[in-house]
Design a protein around this motif. Structure first.
Motif, PDB file in Angstrom:
ATOM      1  N   GLN A 120      -4.660   1.953  -3.831  1.00 33.97           N
ATOM      2  CA  GLN A 120      -5.046   1.467  -2.505  1.00 33.97           C
ATOM      3  C   GLN A 120      -5.222   2.671  -1.582  1.00 33.97           C
ATOM      4  O   GLN A 120      -4.314   3.480  -1.413  1.00 33.97           O
ATOM      5  N   MET A 121      -6.409   2.790  -0.995  1.00 31.66           N
ATOM      6  CA  MET A 121      -6.745   3.991  -0.229  1.00 31.66           C
ATOM      7  C   MET A 121      -6.309   3.924   1.233  1.00 31.66           C
ATOM      8  O   MET A 121      -6.282   4.938   1.920  1.00 31.66           O
ATOM      9  N   GLN A 122      -6.005   2.735   1.709  1.00 29.47           N
ATOM     10  CA  GLN A 122      -5.557   2.570   3.088  1.00 29.47           C
ATOM     11  C   GLN A 122      -4.218   1.848   3.093  1.00 29.47           C
ATOM     12  O   GLN A 122      -3.882   1.116   2.159  1.00 29.47           O
ATOM     13  N   TYR A 123      -3.475   2.049   4.165  1.00 27.79           N
ATOM     14  CA  TYR A 123      -2.145   1.457   4.252  1.00 27.79           C
ATOM     15  C   TYR A 123      -2.237  -0.061   4.349  1.00 27.79           C
ATOM     16  O   TYR A 123      -2.901  -0.606   5.227  1.00 27.79           O
ATOM     17  N   THR A 124      -1.586  -0.727   3.428  1.00 28.54           N
ATOM     18  CA  THR A 124      -1.438  -2.180   3.479  1.00 28.54           C
ATOM     19  C   THR A 124      -0.044  -2.505   2.961  1.00 28.54           C
ATOM     20  O   THR A 124       0.594  -1.685   2.280  1.00 28.54           O
ATOM     21  N   THR A 125       0.422  -3.698   3.260  1.00 23.72           N
ATOM     22  CA  THR A 125       1.715  -4.127   2.732  1.00 23.72           C
ATOM     23  C   THR A 125       1.500  -5.235   1.706  1.00 23.72           C
ATOM     24  O   THR A 125       0.627  -6.084   1.846  1.00 23.72           O
ATOM     25  N   ALA A 126       2.322  -5.213   0.686  1.00 22.89           N
ATOM     26  CA  ALA A 126       2.288  -6.227  -0.351  1.00 22.89           C
ATOM     27  C   ALA A 126       2.987  -7.492   0.133  1.00 22.89           C
ATOM     28  O   ALA A 126       3.608  -7.518   1.201  1.00 22.89           O
ATOM     29  N   LYS A 127       2.908  -8.551  -0.664  1.00 30.57           N
ATOM     30  CA  LYS A 127       3.556  -9.817  -0.289  1.00 30.57           C
ATOM     31  C   LYS A 127       5.053  -9.639  -0.078  1.00 30.57           C
ATOM     32  O   LYS A 127       5.656 -10.299   0.774  1.00 30.57           O
ATOM     33  N   LEU A 128       5.661  -8.755  -0.845  1.00 27.31           N
ATOM     34  CA  LEU A 128       7.105  -8.547  -0.757  1.00 27.31           C
ATOM     35  C   LEU A 128       7.504  -7.622   0.387  1.00 27.31           C
ATOM     36  O   LEU A 128       8.689  -7.353   0.576  1.00 27.31           O
TER      37      LEU A 128
END
Length: 330
Positions: A120-128
């Motif tokens: 993933q190239m950009q900051y994201t948060t997973a479901k957890l």
């Protein structure tokens, strides 16, 4: 190894090879996570050609897994190879725990390739709630490694030969500064948006965590039971690069890239060859030293710190995963 010139030289001059045709996997059970696409799918095809008793594709999307199973079957799968598709979501501790229970019910488990991952190239948060690369590439991979370990050990004792656990990493673990190593809590710092870095730095950092985890796990597991290694599949054409938008990766693939099939060869070679290794890093189908940081005293301290922090997260967030019982295996 580790520098651009070494990377370019290896990619230009080395061509991965499949296993020798007479290398038999008869009677064994092999499990590959992320085996429905890319390098995992090519590894699965190569494994099937050596006639294991059972090949399990552990995938997030069962429908896509079934498509992959059908594609493998169409490429002249021997009739005595049992192909199965199991659900496994690295972003769900319930899914990982249910998967682990299913693994424990297997009559045997000889080889596990932990290939599932993302870039993933950009900051994201997973479901957890964790940063996505961290969740999938490190936390998910690490918990799955603990879930499959008892079955691998049981098989080793029954067959009187070591089972194999191989974690897919990357040469990119040489290339990152790993500034988070000085934080009071490394993994908590990696969850913070301002620590994400640019482009592929976070992905490469999680691939460094894979190497550190594999080495620490190997230090706690007897080689006679399970051979644990990490592997660099090389720079290959793969769906892993789908989030890269600049076009630079396409240019580098054109100049240096191996085929997806060649990457699959590297994964299978690491999984079933090199039986005298343990806690090793494999690249270009041989054992090579990992990065200087990994081998340094600072790296060894970070390795144990990450192990401890990872278990702390699992105890807090995955109560159904029987962490105390899993920890007793290591």
């Amino acid at each position: 190894m580790g520098g651009f010139l070494g990377f370019a030289w290896n990619q230009w001059t080395f061509k991965p090879k499949p296993l020798a045709k007479d290398r038999s996997l008869e009677g064994t059970t092999v499990l590959i996570t992320g085996g429905n696409v890319g390098l995992g799918l090519e590894a699965a095809k190569e494994i099937v050609s050596h006639r294991p008793n059972t090949l399990i594709l552990a995938v997030r999307d069962v429908e896509k897994g079934q498509v992959a199973k059908d594609a493998i079957a169409k490429e002249s799968t021997p009739p005595d190879v049992n192909l199965e598709v199991w659900e496994l979501d690295y972003d769900s501790y319930d899914s990982i725990t249910a998967f682990g229970s299913r693994v424990q019910a297997l009559p045997r488990l000889d080889y596990v390739l932990l290939n599932a991952g993302l870039k993933q190239m950009q900051y994201t948060t997973a479901k957890l709630g964790h940063e996505t690369n961290l969740q999938i590439n490190h936390l998910g991979t690490s918990l799955v490694s603990l879930q499959v370990l008892p079955a691998l050990i049981k098989t080793a004792k029954a067959t009187s030969k070591p089972s194999r656990l191989t974690i897919v990493s990357s040469e990119g673990h040489f290339w990152i500064p790993f500034k988070e190593r000085t934080a009071p809590n490394i993994l908590a710092r990696m969850d913070e948006k301002d620590a994400f870095g640019r482009q592929m730095s976070r992905y490469y950092t999680t691939k460094l965590l894979n190497v550190l985890w594999a080495r620490e796990l190997a230090s706690k597991v007897e080689k006679r039971d399970v051979v644990v290694n990490a592997v660099n599949p090389g720079f290959c054409y793969s769906g892993l690069h789908r989030h890269e938008k600049t076009g630079i990766i396409k240019l580098f693939l054109w100049a240096f890239g191996w085929t997806t099939q060649q990457g699959g060869y590297c994964l299978v070679d690491a999984l079933v060859q090199h039986g005298d290794s343990h806690g090793a890093y494999l690249s270009e189908q041989k054992v090579v030293p990992p990065s200087k940081f990994v081998l340094s005293e600072e790296g060894k301290i970070a390795q144990k710190k990450i192990w401890k922090e990872t278990f702390e997260i699992f105890r807090k967030e995955a109560p159904k995963a029987n962490i105390s019982e899993l920890e007793s295996n290591v």
